[in-house]
Design a protein around this motif. Structure first.
Motif, mmCIF file in Angstrom:
data_model
loop_
_atom_site.group_PDB
_atom_site.id
_atom_site.type_symbol
_atom_site.label_atom_id
_atom_site.label_comp_id
_atom_site.label_asym_id
_atom_site.label_seq_id
_atom_site.Cartn_x
_atom_site.Cartn_y
_atom_site.Cartn_z
ATOM 1 N N THR A 91 5.836 15.512 23.272
ATOM 2 C CA THR A 91 4.912 16.458 23.514
ATOM 3 C C THR A 91 4.338 16.844 22.137
ATOM 4 O O THR A 91 4.957 16.824 21.170
ATOM 5 N N THR A 92 3.005 16.888 22.088
ATOM 6 C CA THR A 92 2.253 17.544 20.907
ATOM 7 C C THR A 92 1.805 19.162 21.250
ATOM 8 O O THR A 92 1.441 19.462 22.623
ATOM 9 N N GLY A 93 1.694 19.866 20.678
ATOM 10 C CA GLY A 93 1.202 21.092 20.621
ATOM 11 C C GLY A 93 2.034 22.335 20.899
ATOM 12 O O GLY A 93 3.282 22.188 20.806
ATOM 13 N N THR A 94 1.819 23.252 21.586
ATOM 14 C CA THR A 94 2.576 24.505 21.749
ATOM 15 C C THR A 94 2.850 24.860 23.311
ATOM 16 O O THR A 94 3.614 25.804 23.401
ATOM 17 N N GLY A 95 2.401 24.030 24.198
ATOM 18 C CA GLY A 95 2.466 24.218 25.580
ATOM 19 C C GLY A 95 3.954 23.827 26.123
ATOM 20 O O GLY A 95 4.880 23.414 25.471
ATOM 21 N N THR A 96 3.854 23.540 27.412
ATOM 22 C CA THR A 96 4.864 22.829 28.179
ATOM 23 C C THR A 96 5.531 21.611 27.590
ATOM 24 O O THR A 96 4.635 20.917 27.305
ATOM 25 N N VAL A 97 6.759 21.475 27.567
ATOM 26 C CA VAL A 97 7.359 20.232 26.954
ATOM 27 C C VAL A 97 7.696 19.349 28.020
ATOM 28 O O VAL A 97 8.334 19.440 29.040
ATOM 29 N N SER A 98 6.940 18.162 27.822
ATOM 30 C CA SER A 98 7.663 16.928 28.654
ATOM 31 C C SER A 98 8.825 16.405 27.999
ATOM 32 O O SER A 98 9.069 16.112 26.895
ATOM 33 N N LEU A 99 9.944 16.347 28.877
ATOM 34 C CA LEU A 99 11.376 15.854 28.418
ATOM 35 C C LEU A 99 11.449 14.483 28.717
ATOM 36 O O LEU A 99 10.986 13.824 29.638
ATOM 37 N N GLY A 100 11.625 13.830 27.443
ATOM 38 C CA GLY A 100 11.790 12.423 27.436
ATOM 39 C C GLY A 100 13.483 11.759 27.800
ATOM 40 O O GLY A 100 14.076 12.608 28.396
ATOM 41 N N SER A 101 13.693 10.692 27.026
ATOM 42 C CA SER A 101 15.065 10.060 27.303
ATOM 43 C C SER A 101 16.059 10.816 26.618
ATOM 44 O O SER A 101 15.856 11.381 25.741
ATOM 45 N N ALA A 102 17.218 10.751 26.957
ATOM 46 C CA ALA A 102 18.386 11.280 26.290
ATOM 47 C C ALA A 102 18.700 10.448 25.244
ATOM 48 O O ALA A 102 18.603 9.169 24.999
ATOM 49 N N LEU A 103 19.225 10.926 24.135
ATOM 50 C CA LEU A 103 19.359 10.423 22.979
ATOM 51 C C LEU A 103 20.837 9.957 23.043
ATOM 52 O O LEU A 103 21.506 10.252 23.929
ATOM 53 N N PRO A 104 21.091 8.681 21.934
ATOM 54 C CA PRO A 104 22.201 7.934 22.256
ATOM 55 C C PRO A 104 23.443 8.847 22.167
ATOM 56 O O PRO A 104 23.589 9.899 21.244
ATOM 57 N N ASP A 127 12.098 19.839 15.146
ATOM 58 C CA ASP A 127 10.975 18.827 14.889
ATOM 59 C C ASP A 127 10.972 18.785 13.273
ATOM 60 O O ASP A 127 10.323 19.713 12.548
ATOM 61 N N GLY A 128 11.626 17.927 12.608
ATOM 62 C CA GLY A 128 11.668 17.675 11.392
ATOM 63 C C GLY A 128 12.768 18.823 10.890
ATOM 64 O O GLY A 128 13.787 19.101 11.678
ATOM 65 N N VAL A 129 12.196 19.602 9.821
ATOM 66 C CA VAL A 129 12.951 20.846 9.433
ATOM 67 C C VAL A 129 12.784 21.986 10.243
ATOM 68 O O VAL A 129 13.461 23.049 10.016
ATOM 69 N N SER A 130 11.727 22.023 11.121
ATOM 70 C CA SER A 130 11.316 23.168 11.778
ATOM 71 C C SER A 130 12.500 23.194 12.967
ATOM 72 O O SER A 130 12.582 22.263 13.721
ATOM 73 N N PHE A 131 12.386 24.458 13.670
ATOM 74 C CA PHE A 131 13.270 24.782 14.824
ATOM 75 C C PHE A 131 12.667 25.927 15.735
ATOM 76 O O PHE A 131 11.938 26.814 15.257
ATOM 77 N N ASN A 187 8.516 33.079 14.508
ATOM 78 C CA ASN A 187 9.210 33.357 16.017
ATOM 79 C C ASN A 187 7.893 33.060 16.797
ATOM 80 O O ASN A 187 7.983 33.551 18.126
ATOM 81 N N ASN A 188 7.188 32.250 16.484
ATOM 82 C CA ASN A 188 6.025 31.612 17.562
ATOM 83 C C ASN A 188 6.442 30.363 17.924
ATOM 84 O O ASN A 188 7.363 29.525 17.254
ATOM 85 N N ALA A 189 5.955 29.573 18.863
ATOM 86 C CA ALA A 189 6.172 28.329 19.271
ATOM 87 C C ALA A 189 5.948 27.490 18.447
ATOM 88 O O ALA A 189 4.747 27.563 17.491
ATOM 89 N N LEU A 190 6.615 26.395 18.017
ATOM 90 C CA LEU A 190 6.284 25.135 17.194
ATOM 91 C C LEU A 190 5.099 24.108 17.759
ATOM 92 O O LEU A 190 4.978 24.349 18.845
ATOM 93 N N ASN A 191 4.255 24.048 16.773
ATOM 94 C CA ASN A 191 2.950 22.970 17.037
ATOM 95 C C ASN A 191 3.917 21.850 16.951
ATOM 96 O O ASN A 191 3.881 21.100 15.934
ATOM 97 N N LEU A 192 4.230 21.113 18.083
ATOM 98 C CA LEU A 192 5.106 19.992 18.090
ATOM 99 C C LEU A 192 4.051 18.761 17.845
ATOM 100 O O LEU A 192 3.088 18.437 17.844
ATOM 101 N N SER A 193 4.916 17.890 16.870
ATOM 102 C CA SER A 193 4.248 16.730 16.192
ATOM 103 C C SER A 193 4.380 15.355 17.121
ATOM 104 O O SER A 193 3.682 14.354 16.948
ATOM 105 N N GLY A 194 5.303 15.465 18.408
ATOM 106 C CA GLY A 194 5.431 14.311 18.995
ATOM 107 C C GLY A 194 6.731 13.467 19.083
ATOM 108 O O GLY A 194 6.966 12.468 19.431
ATOM 109 N N THR A 195 7.525 14.011 17.973
ATOM 110 C CA THR A 195 8.730 13.426 17.569
ATOM 111 C C THR A 195 9.863 14.218 17.727
ATOM 112 O O THR A 195 10.739 14.108 16.697
ATOM 113 N N ALA A 196 10.001 15.389 18.271
ATOM 114 C CA ALA A 196 11.080 16.331 18.125
ATOM 115 C C ALA A 196 12.089 16.142 19.184
ATOM 116 O O ALA A 196 11.861 14.982 20.006
ATOM 117 N N THR A 197 13.008 16.971 19.167
ATOM 118 C CA THR A 197 14.171 16.801 20.109
ATOM 119 C C THR A 197 14.507 18.137 20.530
ATOM 120 O O THR A 197 14.094 19.324 20.118
#
Length: 113
Positions: A14-27, A49-53, A78-88
């Motif tokens: 997911t990118t942006g600040t909206g609803t998150v699409s949940l991907g695969s489980a990490l190992p 997302d990187g060093v952001s939480f 304390n606002n939504a992160l603007n997700l980069s597409g590589t978050a957990t």
């Protein structure tokens, strides 16, 4: 009341600040569904997302495996992160969930020689 599950940690493209699409489980981890989270349940989550939480509550939707998010605390003022597409995303407890439980929610410092 929020739902908890053990060892739930997934990727998100997911990118942006909206609803998150949940991907695969990490190992070594499992998906929301494998952890027993069912459609419409509210969870306490953390996004890294990187060093952001971001910490908040999210509503899980099993169709499309998404999570609508409501931010309570973040490194983005304390606002939504603007997700980069590589978050957990993972399910966790927050200090507010432990309040009144007899568990201390303060900080502990340990010194060693």
């Amino acid at each position: 009341m929020v739902e908890f599950a053990n060892r739930v940690k997934v990727s998100t493209s997911t990118t942006g600040t909206g609803t998150v699409s949940l991907g695969s489980a990490l190992p070594g981890f499992q998906t929301f569904a494998a952890g027993g989270i069912t459609n419409g349940k509210t969870v306490r989550y953390t996004i890294e997302d990187g060093v952001s939480f971001e910490i908040g509550t999210g509503t899980y939707t099993s169709s499309g495996t998404t999570m609508a998010r409501s931010v309570e605390e973040s490194s983005n003022s304390n606002n939504a992160l603007n997700l980069s597409g590589t978050a957990t995303v993972f399910i966790t407890a927050a200090a507010a969930d432990l309040s009144g439980s007899g568990v201390s929610t303060g900080f502990a410092f340990f010194l060693s020689a």
